[in-house]
Design a protein around this motif. Structure first.
Motif, PDB file in Angstrom:
ATOM      1  N   GLU A 157      70.331  91.180 -23.827  1.00  0.00           N
ATOM      2  CA  GLU A 157      70.397  91.013 -25.281  1.00  0.00           C
ATOM      3  C   GLU A 157      69.150  90.371 -25.867  1.00  0.00           C
ATOM      4  O   GLU A 157      68.906  90.456 -27.068  1.00  0.00           O
ATOM      5  CB  GLU A 157      71.613  90.158 -25.652  1.00  0.00           C
ATOM      6  N   THR A 158      68.354  89.735 -25.038  1.00  0.00           N
ATOM      7  CA  THR A 158      67.148  89.071 -25.551  1.00  0.00           C
ATOM      8  C   THR A 158      66.029  90.066 -25.850  1.00  0.00           C
ATOM      9  O   THR A 158      65.032  89.703 -26.481  1.00  0.00           O
ATOM     10  CB  THR A 158      66.627  88.034 -24.544  1.00  0.00           C
ATOM     11  N   LYS A 159      66.152  91.309 -25.404  1.00  0.00           N
ATOM     12  CA  LYS A 159      65.134  92.314 -25.699  1.00  0.00           C
ATOM     13  C   LYS A 159      65.235  92.707 -27.171  1.00  0.00           C
ATOM     14  O   LYS A 159      66.291  93.150 -27.617  1.00  0.00           O
ATOM     15  CB  LYS A 159      65.320  93.545 -24.812  1.00  0.00           C
ATOM     16  N   PRO A 160      64.154  92.572 -27.940  1.00  0.00           N
ATOM     17  CA  PRO A 160      64.240  92.801 -29.387  1.00  0.00           C
ATOM     18  C   PRO A 160      64.187  94.270 -29.794  1.00  0.00           C
ATOM     19  O   PRO A 160      64.219  94.577 -30.982  1.00  0.00           O
ATOM     20  CB  PRO A 160      63.019  92.048 -29.935  1.00  0.00           C
ATOM     21  N   PHE A 161      64.111  95.187 -28.860  1.00  0.00           N
ATOM     22  CA  PHE A 161      64.056  96.606 -29.192  1.00  0.00           C
ATOM     23  C   PHE A 161      64.655  97.406 -28.046  1.00  0.00           C
ATOM     24  O   PHE A 161      64.704  96.953 -26.906  1.00  0.00           O
ATOM     25  CB  PHE A 161      62.604  97.066 -29.422  1.00  0.00           C
ATOM     26  N   ASP A 214      77.011  89.334 -11.580  1.00  0.00           N
ATOM     27  CA  ASP A 214      77.660  88.868 -12.799  1.00  0.00           C
ATOM     28  C   ASP A 214      77.192  89.719 -13.982  1.00  0.00           C
ATOM     29  O   ASP A 214      76.110  89.504 -14.541  1.00  0.00           O
ATOM     30  CB  ASP A 214      77.324  87.397 -13.050  1.00  0.00           C
ATOM     31  N   LEU A 215      77.988  90.727 -14.347  1.00  0.00           N
ATOM     32  CA  LEU A 215      77.604  91.623 -15.434  1.00  0.00           C
ATOM     33  C   LEU A 215      77.378  90.872 -16.728  1.00  0.00           C
ATOM     34  O   LEU A 215      76.461  91.183 -17.496  1.00  0.00           O
ATOM     35  CB  LEU A 215      78.688  92.688 -15.638  1.00  0.00           C
ATOM     36  N   TRP A 216      78.208  89.890 -17.007  1.00  0.00           N
ATOM     37  CA  TRP A 216      78.121  89.198 -18.289  1.00  0.00           C
ATOM     38  C   TRP A 216      76.810  88.427 -18.403  1.00  0.00           C
ATOM     39  O   TRP A 216      76.260  88.307 -19.507  1.00  0.00           O
ATOM     40  CB  TRP A 216      79.337  88.287 -18.446  1.00  0.00           C
ATOM     41  N   ASP A 217      76.294  87.936 -17.265  1.00  0.00           N
ATOM     42  CA  ASP A 217      74.980  87.302 -17.291  1.00  0.00           C
ATOM     43  C   ASP A 217      73.890  88.347 -17.493  1.00  0.00           C
ATOM     44  O   ASP A 217      72.899  88.106 -18.185  1.00  0.00           O
ATOM     45  CB  ASP A 217      74.740  86.529 -15.990  1.00  0.00           C
ATOM     46  N   VAL A 218      74.086  89.533 -16.913  1.00  0.00           N
ATOM     47  CA  VAL A 218      73.134  90.632 -17.106  1.00  0.00           C
ATOM     48  C   VAL A 218      73.074  91.010 -18.590  1.00  0.00           C
ATOM     49  O   VAL A 218      71.981  91.185 -19.155  1.00  0.00           O
ATOM     50  CB  VAL A 218      73.544  91.853 -16.256  1.00  0.00           C
ATOM     51  N   VAL A 219      74.226  91.117 -19.224  1.00  0.00           N
ATOM     52  CA  VAL A 219      74.269  91.457 -20.645  1.00  0.00           C
ATOM     53  C   VAL A 219      73.589  90.377 -21.477  1.00  0.00           C
ATOM     54  O   VAL A 219      72.818  90.664 -22.400  1.00  0.00           O
ATOM     55  CB  VAL A 219      75.721  91.671 -21.111  1.00  0.00           C
ATOM     56  N   ARG A 220      73.869  89.113 -21.142  1.00  0.00           N
ATOM     57  CA  ARG A 220      73.253  87.999 -21.878  1.00  0.00           C
ATOM     58  C   ARG A 220      71.729  88.090 -21.818  1.00  0.00           C
ATOM     59  O   ARG A 220      71.039  87.884 -22.827  1.00  0.00           O
ATOM     60  CB  ARG A 220      73.730  86.666 -21.293  1.00  0.00           C
ATOM     61  N   CYS A 221      71.214  88.417 -20.665  1.00  0.00           N
ATOM     62  CA  CYS A 221      69.767  88.529 -20.522  1.00  0.00           C
ATOM     63  C   CYS A 221      69.226  89.756 -21.255  1.00  0.00           C
ATOM     64  O   CYS A 221      68.182  89.687 -21.919  1.00  0.00           O
ATOM     65  CB  CYS A 221      69.391  88.592 -19.035  1.00  0.00           C
TER      66      CYS A 221
END
Length: 419
Positions: free
Chosen positions: A242-246, A233-240
């Protein structure tokens, strides 16, 4: 002085500039050689795919803005900004014809001490190598001595309410330091300014920004194909991610890349660099990836139909959203038309829905417009979301549609098949 500002070209970048200037009390006139464009504005209507509403155009008129196709209005203005449209020619070389025409038109009216600024999307060197000679030859004046010349490429993001014209800093590169300061004094009345070393640096800033987005969208499009093939699930990968702050900025895959900036600007740079003996391979590869997406989407649609025991030939397919950007009417560069063409080649029977497009043609043939959205989705063998306008209730559409393929990752998890 009939006006403080003349805007040459009333389309994607020209009208937003004129709107911002008028709203800030700058006396502004607009010049466009197209009679229909001028007539629409005079009647309070946004011309063509312009990114303004009728109410916004009427407010501009109420504050004194006027549009004309008479070149005489360009005489004796303090500042003239060239916002002529640019595109790729048949051989994929940049077509500067509208910019040249605007420069020639302005040159015939140019007066000493005028500030001339190029906002059109152009390749590095165009302001100095194309616009400057035309202005000098047509006016008998010298840039940098008799009039100021600078480049400040457009950064308009149509439809983005959070980042309007006055909220985005303007990069300015003048032919001379005095040219830069003259242009900065004008734009400083509207927004923050960033001074570049010269016109070429300002022109290349725009291309770097565009290439950055173009390449990152291509990466996400490749990841979309990769993840689908592996059942991830790419969209779940992107969601995760996105939590990286840098070190990570989120981009989204889609059925292709549209708009006036994306399919055009990267090629200006790669086209110009070929004269140096090498291509910008990363940019060219990104374009190859992004141009493959309409074919991939049509293939995914055919596979989905097959998995549900149906053939693409004769299948009723409803396309949702055919503009290049959500909640705007512009279709410039939209991948929807190519997706539709490929589905037609497979024998599909198409219809479409878009709240901003009331008539639509593919390969010269009209495509029926679905007025009753939910009924059309229920009757279609496949509903294909190409652009996610705010009016679309994807949860409700997923419940009605026999099959919903979402190319924008906008539907709730599990409600539809996603790219």
């Amino acid at each position: 002085m009939p006006a403080d500002l003349a805007v040459l070209g009333l389309a994607h970048s020209g009208l937003p500039l004129a709107q911002a200037a008028t709203a800030n009390g700058i006396s502004t006139i607009g010049y466009d050689p197209d009679h229909a464009t001028v007539a629409d504005i005079g009647a309070g209507r946004p011309p063509g795919d312009a990114p303004l509403t009728a109410a916004e155009v009427r407010r501009m008129l109420a504050k004194g803005f006027r549009a004309s196709n008479d070149p005489a209005v360009l005489g004796r203005v303090r500042t003239a900004v060239i916002c002529a449209p640019t595109a790729l020619g048949p051989n994929r070389a940049p077509d500067m014809s509208a910019v040249r025409t605007a420069a020639r038109t302005l040159a015939a009216q140019l007066r000493p001490r005028t500030i001339v600024i190029v906002e059109s999307s152009v390749y590095p060197g165009c302001t100095e190598d194309v616009v400057r000679p035309l202005l000098e030859e047509g006016s008998g004046l010298r840039a940098g001595r008799d009039f100021h010349l600078a480049c400040s490429p457009t950064r308009v993001d149509p439809g983005n309410r959070a980042h309007g014209y006055t909220a985005i800093p303007k990069v300015i590169g003048g032919l001379t330091p005095a040219c830069t300061e003259a242009a900065a004094a004008f734009y400083g009345r509207l927004t923050k300014v960033v001074r570049a070393r010269g016109p070429r640096e300002a022109e290349t800033t725009k291309l770097l920004e565009t290439n950055y987005r173009h390449i990152n969208i291509a990466l996400m499009n490749e990841m979309a194909v990769f993840c689908h093939d592996l059942g991830i699930d790419l969209w779940d990968v992107v969601r995760c991610a996105e939590t990286k702050p840098f070190g990570f900025q989120s981009f989204r895959p889609g059925p292709g890349v549209g708009g006036p900036g994306i399919p055009v600007d990267p090629n200006y740079l790669s086209y110009h660099s070929r004269s140096l003996g090498y291509p910008l391979r990363m940019v060219e590869l990104a374009q190859e990836v992004n141009e493959r997406m309409p074919r991939y989407v049509s293939q995914r649609a055919a596979v989905l139909l097959n998995e549900h025991g149906k053939s693409a030939r004769g299948a009723r397919i409803l396309l949702l959203g055919v503009t290049y950007k959500p909640d705007l009417a512009s279709q410039e560069g939209s991948p929807a038309r190519e997706v539709a063409g490929r589905l037609k080649e497979l024998g599909a029977q198409l219809s479409y829905h878009d709240p901003y497009v009331h008539q639509w043609r593919v390969a010269g043939q009209p495509v029926p417009r679905a007025d009753a959205l939910y009924e059309a989705a229920a009757e279609a063998d496949l509903t294909l979301l190409l652009q996610n306008h705010r009016v679309y209730d994807l949860q409700g559409l997923a419940a009605k549609a026999q099959i919903l393929l979402d190319t924008r990752g906008a539907s709730p998890t599990g409600a539809a098949h996603r790219l």
